[in-house]
Design a protein around this motif. Structure first.
Motif, PDB file in Angstrom:
ATOM      1  N   ARG A 105      44.923  24.812  37.833  1.00  0.00           N
ATOM      2  CA  ARG A 105      44.531  23.832  38.839  1.00  0.00           C
ATOM      3  C   ARG A 105      43.985  24.587  40.050  1.00  0.00           C
ATOM      4  O   ARG A 105      44.245  25.777  40.249  1.00  0.00           O
ATOM      5  N   ALA A 106      43.263  23.868  40.910  1.00  0.00           N
ATOM      6  CA  ALA A 106      42.654  24.515  42.074  1.00  0.00           C
ATOM      7  C   ALA A 106      43.699  25.143  42.981  1.00  0.00           C
ATOM      8  O   ALA A 106      43.487  26.234  43.543  1.00  0.00           O
ATOM      9  N   ASP A 107      44.893  24.479  43.107  1.00  0.00           N
ATOM     10  CA  ASP A 107      45.898  25.026  44.016  1.00  0.00           C
ATOM     11  C   ASP A 107      46.633  26.234  43.443  1.00  0.00           C
ATOM     12  O   ASP A 107      47.444  26.861  44.126  1.00  0.00           O
ATOM     13  N   GLY A 108      46.353  26.582  42.194  1.00  0.00           N
ATOM     14  CA  GLY A 108      46.991  27.762  41.613  1.00  0.00           C
ATOM     15  C   GLY A 108      46.078  28.968  41.531  1.00  0.00           C
ATOM     16  O   GLY A 108      46.489  30.041  41.053  1.00  0.00           O
ATOM     17  N   LEU A 109      44.834  28.838  41.972  1.00  0.00           N
ATOM     18  CA  LEU A 109      43.871  29.924  41.842  1.00  0.00           C
ATOM     19  C   LEU A 109      44.255  31.143  42.678  1.00  0.00           C
ATOM     20  O   LEU A 109      44.174  32.291  42.217  1.00  0.00           O
ATOM     21  N   ALA A 110      44.653  30.942  43.925  1.00  0.00           N
ATOM     22  CA  ALA A 110      44.922  32.069  44.824  1.00  0.00           C
ATOM     23  C   ALA A 110      46.058  32.929  44.300  1.00  0.00           C
ATOM     24  O   ALA A 110      45.986  34.169  44.325  1.00  0.00           O
ATOM     25  N   ALA A 111      47.136  32.297  43.824  1.00  0.00           N
ATOM     26  CA  ALA A 111      48.268  33.067  43.318  1.00  0.00           C
ATOM     27  C   ALA A 111      47.880  33.860  42.078  1.00  0.00           C
ATOM     28  O   ALA A 111      48.257  35.031  41.923  1.00  0.00           O
ATOM     29  N   ALA A 112      47.127  33.228  41.171  1.00  0.00           N
ATOM     30  CA  ALA A 112      46.702  33.932  39.961  1.00  0.00           C
ATOM     31  C   ALA A 112      45.783  35.093  40.309  1.00  0.00           C
ATOM     32  O   ALA A 112      45.870  36.184  39.722  1.00  0.00           O
ATOM     33  N   ALA A 113      44.901  34.897  41.282  1.00  0.00           N
ATOM     34  CA  ALA A 113      43.989  35.963  41.691  1.00  0.00           C
ATOM     35  C   ALA A 113      44.752  37.112  42.337  1.00  0.00           C
ATOM     36  O   ALA A 113      44.442  38.294  42.111  1.00  0.00           O
ATOM     37  N   ALA A 114      45.742  36.808  43.161  1.00  0.00           N
ATOM     38  CA  ALA A 114      46.524  37.860  43.801  1.00  0.00           C
ATOM     39  C   ALA A 114      47.260  38.695  42.763  1.00  0.00           C
ATOM     40  O   ALA A 114      47.362  39.925  42.891  1.00  0.00           O
ATOM     41  N   GLU A 115      47.785  38.058  41.739  1.00  0.00           N
ATOM     42  CA  GLU A 115      48.487  38.797  40.683  1.00  0.00           C
ATOM     43  C   GLU A 115      47.524  39.742  39.960  1.00  0.00           C
ATOM     44  O   GLU A 115      47.865  40.901  39.686  1.00  0.00           O
ATOM     45  N   MET A 116      46.282  39.256  39.648  1.00  0.00           N
ATOM     46  CA  MET A 116      45.298  40.125  38.998  1.00  0.00           C
ATOM     47  C   MET A 116      44.937  41.304  39.893  1.00  0.00           C
ATOM     48  O   MET A 116      44.850  42.456  39.445  1.00  0.00           O
ATOM     49  N   ARG A 117      44.745  41.026  41.166  1.00  0.00           N
ATOM     50  CA  ARG A 117      44.335  42.083  42.090  1.00  0.00           C
ATOM     51  C   ARG A 117      45.424  43.149  42.233  1.00  0.00           C
ATOM     52  O   ARG A 117      45.128  44.314  42.512  1.00  0.00           O
ATOM     53  N   SER A 118      46.680  42.766  42.027  1.00  0.00           N
ATOM     54  CA  SER A 118      47.772  43.730  42.166  1.00  0.00           C
ATOM     55  C   SER A 118      47.762  44.789  41.069  1.00  0.00           C
ATOM     56  O   SER A 118      48.336  45.856  41.230  1.00  0.00           O
TER      57      SER A 118
END
Length: 711
Positions: A105-118
């Protein structure tokens, strides 16, 4: 794919060609020059950049936005569920790297992106609307080092490497090519509806293939190393390319163009010069002097001091030789010097090995430059030369055979010699045979184009080991207009390289050659024996006009018929059922195809021809394959005459049925006394009936006869 998954291997050397340092050797596989960007992903376009390109070409892609930081407000206008993909210099295979998340969902994008960036080196993110489920396909392009742009299509997504269910064609493709590619897939049923799933929009898949690989397609606009859309989701309402990858390559070098050559002096020279024969120690040059003297061609030897060599008049250099053809058999280091003296001689063949195939590309370049400077055409190096009974040209002992209509172009001199001798033993008669070795100047494509216009040639065989000049060869095959059989050596691994896309990893020589054969109507064979057998079929039946494409197999023994059906099935030949009631009044118990008919020492020789006539009067058949158990004639009989009578009856049937191609299989022929098989073959050949010892060989020949149709 890793670099360890690919690589060149040495091609097998011909055992007849390495008993002296100067004897020609078959080509080894050569290293393909690598693009320096193959192992550096920093310069590879990112997925969203590739999708902009393909969308502009008309390929449907999901709606999406690019985000360089963790502010995903722009994704709010996209329809959920969403797909998040990270991109960066090391993220080529994103799924394996954990750089893709589905169903967000749109509200879950930032958290998923932060995990990838880590855990990943990330430049940014691509957010897209998730495509609906459907059949996953792969559509790709590879800049093949020999053949140029090649299109691949098949099952994609997670099935790409697991199933490797793909089809290839050289670009540009036609719409029929595209549809045949889809039909060739083992998973083709998935496209047409399977187990309750609706069929996909096949026309949309075909349109996509044409957009990528057709005239004016993406293949013409890309600096093509590798390009891939994988997966493409195909549904009843169309196609969507949900992932895209492009590995740029070097722009192709333009091919050198020449005026069409007249190869007649190559095959029918006024006179021949041999360079390298010894006045004191017999060598390869002396062997060729003997061959040429036996053939009766006007001949001169080239020797720096002798007035004659082995009874042949000698001149001090090629500059003093008034000939059309010169054979050079001196050490590789001396060949360029000799060829520079060939001004005025149309063709020079360099028999010597020790050039590019031995890692001495510099010597090969110098040799080609010497030929250009002298204004002569170079055959070879590392080749045995030319065989042409009409021109008294030969590179094999035992004299020349009968002049015929079958030509052969071969990279291997040893194999060509075997095809000549075994082929003539089986009834082949050759118009022109030429070996090209390393093909530093004269190429198979040039020769094929000339042979296609040669009034003495009606069929051509090719044996090749690498696709040097592959694009020109493809065009020559398409334009040939006469039956061609192709045997390729070393095709399982040569030319493969480290690949950054699935497409690059799945384009091997075997698959590219099969694509070339499919697009050009060329018969691709898998063995030397099949090459000879197919050429015999072309020689016998190549100009025969037939009705339809049905095939009938007829002969004794139910078990042999079952095995025959298996052999034809493996060869891709369908045996059509017999028409109802066609055998009424002939006294036969069975009515299948293969059809069991009693043939033996006490049988009536004319029964099989009568049955054939009754069947083809009811329904047209292009091919009839009659088989006989030769062993039975000498186990249950004591003379060859009944077998000869059967062969004569089949020959008469062929003459009476000009629109049917009759082929004879003499099973267990080794059980006959010496000379019997030769006489059967002679009787059959007089009526244009080819003879084979096995059903497998006949099936391969009949299948090849249907590749192009009649000439």
């Amino acid at each position: 794919m890793s670099a360890q998954d690919h690589g060149s291997r040495d091609l097998p050397r011909d055992p007849h060609e390495h008993d002296t340092q100067d004897a020609p050797r078959d080509r080894d596989a050569q290293d393909i020059p690598r693009d320096p960007r193959e192992h550096d992903t920093r310069d590879i376009p990112r997925e969203h950049e590739v999708k902009e390109l393909v969308a502009a070409a008309g390929v449907p892609v999901p709606r999406g936005v690019v985000v360089r930081d963790l502010d995903f407000a722009a994704a709010g206008e996209l329809a959920e569920p969403l797909v998040l993909k990270a991109f960066g210099p090391g993220l080529v295979h994103k799924s394996e790297a954990g750089a893709v998340r589905l169903g967000l969902r749109a509200d879950g994008l930032a958290a998923a992106a932060a995990e990838m960036r880590s855990r990943l080196d990330v430049e940014g993110f691509l957010v897209e609307e998730q495509a609906p489920a459907g059949v996953e396909l792969i559509v790709g392009l590879v800049g093949d080092p020999g053949f140029g742009p090649v299109l691949l299509a098949g099952l994609g997504g997670v099935w790409t490497e697991a199933m490797r269910d793909t089809a290839l064609r050289l670009c540009p493709i036609s719409e029929p090519d595209a549809r045949l590619m889809l039909d060739e897939l083992r998973g083709a049923a998935l496209l047409h509806g399977h187990r309750g799933h609706p069929p996909v929009d096949v026309d949309a898949v075909v349109k996509l293939l044409m957009t990528v690989g057709g005239p004016g397609g993406l293949w013409e606009r890309l600096e093509l190393g590798e390009f891939e859309l994988n997966p493409v989701i195909a549904t009843p309402s169309g196609v969507t390319a949900v992932d895209a990858r492009h590995l740029p390559g070097r722009p192709p070098r333009p091919s050198a163009t020449r005026e069409p050559a007249d190869f007649l002096p190559l095959f029918e020279p006024r006179a021949v010069a041999v360079v390298g024969a010894s006045a004191s120690r017999p060598n390869f040059g002396n062997m060729f002097l003997d061959f040429y003297r036996a053939a009766g061609v006007p001949l001169v030897a080239v020797h720096p001091s002798a007035a004659e060599v082995a009874g042949v008049p000698a001149v001090p250099s090629l500059a003093a030789a008034d000939v059309d053809y010169a054979l050079v058999a001196v050490p590789a280091e001396r060949c360029a010097e000799v060829v520079r003296q060939a001004s005025g001689i149309p063709y020079v063949q360099v028999m010597s090995g020790g050039f590019g195939e031995a890692g001495r590309a510099d010597l090969e370049r110098d040799l080609a430059a010497a030929a250009r400077a002298a204004g002569t055409r170079l055959l070879g190096p590392n080749c045995m030369g030319v065989y042409c009974p009409r021109g008294r040209q030969t590179f094999v002992g035992g004299g020349v055979g009968p002049a015929g209509t079958v030509a052969l172009i071969s990279q291997s001199g040893g194999l060509a010699g075997e095809v000549i001798k075994v082929g003539e033993r089986r009834g082949l008669a050759f118009s022109r045979v030429v070996t090209v070795g390393n093909a530093a100047d004269v190429t198979p494509a040039e020769l094929l184009s000339w042979l296609a216009r040669d009034p003495e040639t009606r069929a051509v065989g090719l044996y090749l080991e690498d696709p040097r000049g592959g694009r020109e060869l493809h065009e020559a095959l398409r334009a040939a207009g006469l039956p061609v059989a192709l045997l390729v050596g070393g095709r399982s691994s040569q030319g493969q390289r480290a690949a950054l896309s699935h497409t690059g990893g799945m384009v091997s020589d075997l698959r590219v050659w099969a694509a070339v054969a499919a697009q050009t109507g060329t018969a691709l064979v898998s063995s030397q024996d099949d090459l000879i057998g197919v050429l015999a079929f072309f020689q016998a039946h190549g100009s025969r006009v037939t009705d339809g494409d049905r095939v009938l197999v007829i002969g004794p023994s139910g078990g042999a018929g079952v095995l025959a059906a298996d052999a034809f099935d493996r060869a891709g030949v369908r045996l059509a059922p017999l028409p109802d009631g066609v055998l009424h009044g002939l006294g036969l118990a069975a009515a299948g195809n293969p059809l069991e008919v009693p043939v033996g020492p006490r049988g009536r020789p004319g029964l099989v021809p009568e049955v054939i006539g009754a069947i083809v009067r009811r329904e047209p058949y292009a091919d009839v394959v009659a088989h006989v158990n030769v062993q039975s004639f000498f186990t249950y009989g004591d003379a060859a005459e009944p077998l000869y009578a059967y062969a004569r009856a089949l020959a008469a049937a062929q003459e009476a049925l000009p629109r049917v191609r009759i082929t004879l299989v003499t099973r267990n022929g080794e059980c006959a006394p010496a000379g019997v098989e030769d006489e059967v073959r002679r009787i059959a050949a007089a009526a244009g009936v080819p003879v084979y010892r096995s059903m497998e060989a006949a099936a391969a020949a009949v299948a090849a006869g249907g590749s192009r149709g009649t000439a």
